[in-house]
Write a protein that holds these residues in place. Structure first.
Motif, PDB file in Angstrom:
ATOM      1  N   PHE A 101     -31.117  21.435  29.524  1.00  0.00           N
ATOM      2  CA  PHE A 101     -31.332  21.040  28.151  1.00  0.00           C
ATOM      3  C   PHE A 101     -32.591  19.867  28.286  1.00  0.00           C
ATOM      4  N   THR A 124     -23.540   8.344  29.916  1.00  0.00           N
ATOM      5  CA  THR A 124     -23.460   9.964  29.768  1.00  0.00           C
ATOM      6  C   THR A 124     -22.550  10.451  28.785  1.00  0.00           C
ATOM      7  N   ALA A 125     -22.535  11.725  28.584  1.00  0.00           N
ATOM      8  CA  ALA A 125     -21.637  12.394  27.704  1.00  0.00           C
ATOM      9  C   ALA A 125     -20.306  12.537  28.497  1.00  0.00           C
ATOM     10  N   SER A 126     -20.283  12.736  29.787  1.00  0.00           N
ATOM     11  CA  SER A 126     -19.131  12.890  30.603  1.00  0.00           C
ATOM     12  C   SER A 126     -18.322  11.659  30.519  1.00  0.00           C
ATOM     13  N   HIS A 185     -18.278  21.993  28.385  1.00  0.00           N
ATOM     14  CA  HIS A 185     -19.187  21.373  29.480  1.00  0.00           C
ATOM     15  C   HIS A 185     -17.821  21.259  30.547  1.00  0.00           C
ATOM     16  N   SER A 190     -17.640  18.686  32.206  1.00  0.00           N
ATOM     17  CA  SER A 190     -17.359  17.313  32.391  1.00  0.00           C
ATOM     18  C   SER A 190     -15.949  17.169  31.488  1.00  0.00           C
ATOM     19  N   THR A 222     -16.709  20.864  21.010  1.00  0.00           N
ATOM     20  CA  THR A 222     -18.054  21.003  21.419  1.00  0.00           C
ATOM     21  C   THR A 222     -18.727  21.601  20.040  1.00  0.00           C
ATOM     22  N   GLY A 257     -22.634  22.541  19.747  1.00  0.00           N
ATOM     23  CA  GLY A 257     -23.732  22.761  20.782  1.00  0.00           C
ATOM     24  C   GLY A 257     -23.380  23.078  22.273  1.00  0.00           C
ATOM     25  N   THR A 297     -23.056  23.920  26.074  1.00  0.00           N
ATOM     26  CA  THR A 297     -24.036  24.160  27.258  1.00  0.00           C
ATOM     27  C   THR A 297     -24.748  25.511  27.152  1.00  0.00           C
ATOM     28  N   ASP A 319     -18.002  16.557  21.387  1.00  0.00           N
ATOM     29  CA  ASP A 319     -19.001  16.325  22.053  1.00  0.00           C
ATOM     30  C   ASP A 319     -20.316  17.267  21.623  1.00  0.00           C
ATOM     31  N   HIS A 375     -30.527  10.644  24.937  1.00  0.00           N
ATOM     32  CA  HIS A 375     -31.404  10.971  26.215  1.00  0.00           C
ATOM     33  C   HIS A 375     -31.585  12.437  26.352  1.00  0.00           C
ATOM     34  N   LYS A 376     -30.786  13.208  25.775  1.00  0.00           N
ATOM     35  CA  LYS A 376     -31.479  14.641  25.721  1.00  0.00           C
ATOM     36  C   LYS A 376     -32.554  15.023  24.734  1.00  0.00           C
TER      37      LYS A 376
END
Ligand code: PLP
Length: 507
Positions: A80, A175-177, A220, A222, A270, A272, A274, A299, A330-331
């Motif tokens: 992404f 981060t999303a994680s 994901h 994560s 989720t 969207g 991955t 997420d 940040h994406k």
């Protein structure tokens, strides 16, 4: 380096960065190096005497750039986007200059350690409270306000906005994680406390062994890692033919698990995914989670940015049922890594879960309710002044500028989708909703693996694969801020040419 040299080198670096980005498409997007290439190019030890700056800069081109995958290249279509913009980079410079570690609004105690002094007549460390000092009020306060700005851009329910009478608020995670992990740990803590309130005889370890978290089979990796780190079971909920989780399947699993004596406590939806940018049906899932007393985390790492556009906002309907929500500006929101924004419905759920209060971090305002100590919202203590990036970007682009960026990339993805659909040798593998197109050559997985291998080896465009319904699928994600129609057309020509060569050969 003194200030005078820093000024000179700083200007040179700004020029280097601007040149790099302006001319990035001339560089092969994917590096041509072997594993371990770099070790042979640099000394085995750090220099004893200072190096020369000009030599370092020469080495950037000689040693570093050959091994760089150029994520900002308009020919980068993998994973992404990794957002990037000039305003965010400038804000990051300022963040580096301020160099604060903004873990709390203020610390009243400035602590030093004194070792083995006659004065204290003791042979261990002492912490001495010297004076009242601020850790960085601006760092905390700007973050709270930026999360409110962004929350309002997304039209989040009021309870997520800190500057209201609600009990929630937002925080920047790296981060999303990390956001997923924090939500899972907070939910775990809440669930254990709830069970023990009604059954005080049940030991924590026994309750933990019964807790079950759920996520989509398309979630994901994560999310699964969060359950491993959190030491709880996680069950993957099968998806429908759009790769989304619906309410029925979750309900069925919950019934089975409750009958088996397990305690469902957490669901990560989720928005969207991955692999294919699928959207779990949170309007169905949310009420189930609420009824079952389960924490629902959402997420939306990639897709979340698009919810600032009214036409995509309906995909976030159901957010009102969520306990926490996260996505990565940040994406896709032009804010350089790292900036992952997370909101919680009840901040006490997260703050109260992991509170440890050593003397050296205490301050007189912490119980006032007027300030947020973000150290309680995250795993590390230290944190950078990341909200500066949000402030610069929001002010310099405006909401309309950011919406235009999202819309442009979605249009480019649709353009690529049309090209694929017009060529009967290819098929589209999932609905194209945002900036991601999943496609493949009709035929075997092996054929598509070979196609991707040739694309990667060409180093002119970069894509990564995913697996959907057992099929090897190529993902085409519009990533770079500067990608335009010409780049998309070029990429398609490259893909079709390599496909022709492949189909004509006997593989
Ligand atoms: N969740 C989703 C849906 C993602 O697509 C990704 C990465 O692409 C992640 C989580 C992980 O993001 P991060 O690197 O911020 O942890």
């Amino acid at each position: 380096m003194d200030a005078a040299e820093f000024r000179r080198r700083g200007r040179e670096m700004v020029d280097y960065v601007a040149d790099y980005l302006e001319n990035i498409e001339q560089r092969p997007v994917y590096p041509d190096v072997e594993p371990g290439y770099l070790r042979s190019l640099i000394p085995t030890e750090a220099p004893l005497e200072p190096d020369n700056y000009d030599d370092i800069i020469k080495d950037v081109e000689r040693i570093i750039m050959p091994g760089v995958t150029h994520w900002q290249s308009p020919y980068f279509f993998a994973y992404f986007p990794a957002a990037s913009s000039y305003p965010a980079m400038l804000a990051d410079m300022l963040c580096g200059a301020i160099g604060c570690i903004g873990f709390s609004w203020v610390t009243n105690y400035c602590c030093v350690s004194v070792y083995d002094t006659v004065f204290f007549l003791c042979s261990s460390y002492f912490y001495v409270c010297l004076c009242f000092q601020a850790a960085s009020p601006a760092c905390t306060e700007l973050e709270t306000v930026m999360l409110d700005w962004l929350g309002k851009m997304l039209k989040l329910p009021e309870h997520f906005i800190a500057g209201t009478h609600g009990h929630g608020g937002g925080v920047i995670q790296s981060t999303a994680s990390e956001a997923t992990l924090m939500s899972l740990l907070a939910a775990r803590c809440k669930a254990v406390r709830r069970v023990q309130e009604t059954n005080p005889e049940r030991l924590e370890a026994e309750v933990l062994s019964k807790l079950v978290a759920y996520s989509s089979e398309q979630a994901h990796s994560s999310v699964e890692r969060a359950s491993l780190i959190g030491g709880v079971m996680m069950r993957k909920v099968p998806t429908d033919n759009t790769y989304a989780v619906g309410g029925g399947m979750l309900k069925k699993m919950l019934e089975e698990d409750r009958a088996a004596g397990l305690i469902p406590f957490y669901f990560c939806a989720t928005l969207g995914t991955t692999s294919s940018c699928a959207f779990d049906h949170i309007t169905e899932l949310g009420p189930i989670c609420n009824e079952e007393n389960m924490w629902m985390h959402i997420d939306a790492a990639y897709a979340g940015s698009a919810f600032i556009c009214p036409e995509f906002r309906p995909l976030l309907n159901g957010i009102e049922f969520a306990d926490s929500f996260n996505f990565n500006p940040h994406k896709w929101l032009l804010i350089n890594f790292d900036c992952s924004t997370m909101w919680v419905k009840k901040r006490q759920d997260i703050i109260g879960a992991f509170k440890v209060e050593p003397l050296y971090l205490k301050h007189e305002n912490q119980e006032s309710g007027l300030v947020t100590d973000y150290r309680h919202w995250q795993i590390p203590l230290g944190r950078r002044f990341r909200s500066l990036k949000m402030w610069f970007v929001f002010r310099l682009y405006g909401i309309e500028g950011l919406q235009a960026h999202i819309r442009k990339q979605v249009v480019l993805a649709k353009e690529f989708e049309s090209l694929v659909r017009a060529d009967k040798r290819f098929e589209i593998c999932a609905e194209v909703v945002m900036g991601l197109v999943c496609f493949r050559l009709k035929g075997s997985n092996e054929l598509n693996q070979l196609l991707l291998k040739r694309i990667t080896e060409s180093r002119t465009i970069h894509l990564v694969p995913c697996q959907l319904s057992g099929l090897f699928v190529l993902r085409f994600a519009v990533c770079s801020r500067v990608t335009d129609s010409g780049h998309v057309q070029h990429a398609w020509r490259q893909i079709t040419q390599l496909s022709c060569e492949l189909l004509q050969s006997d593989h």
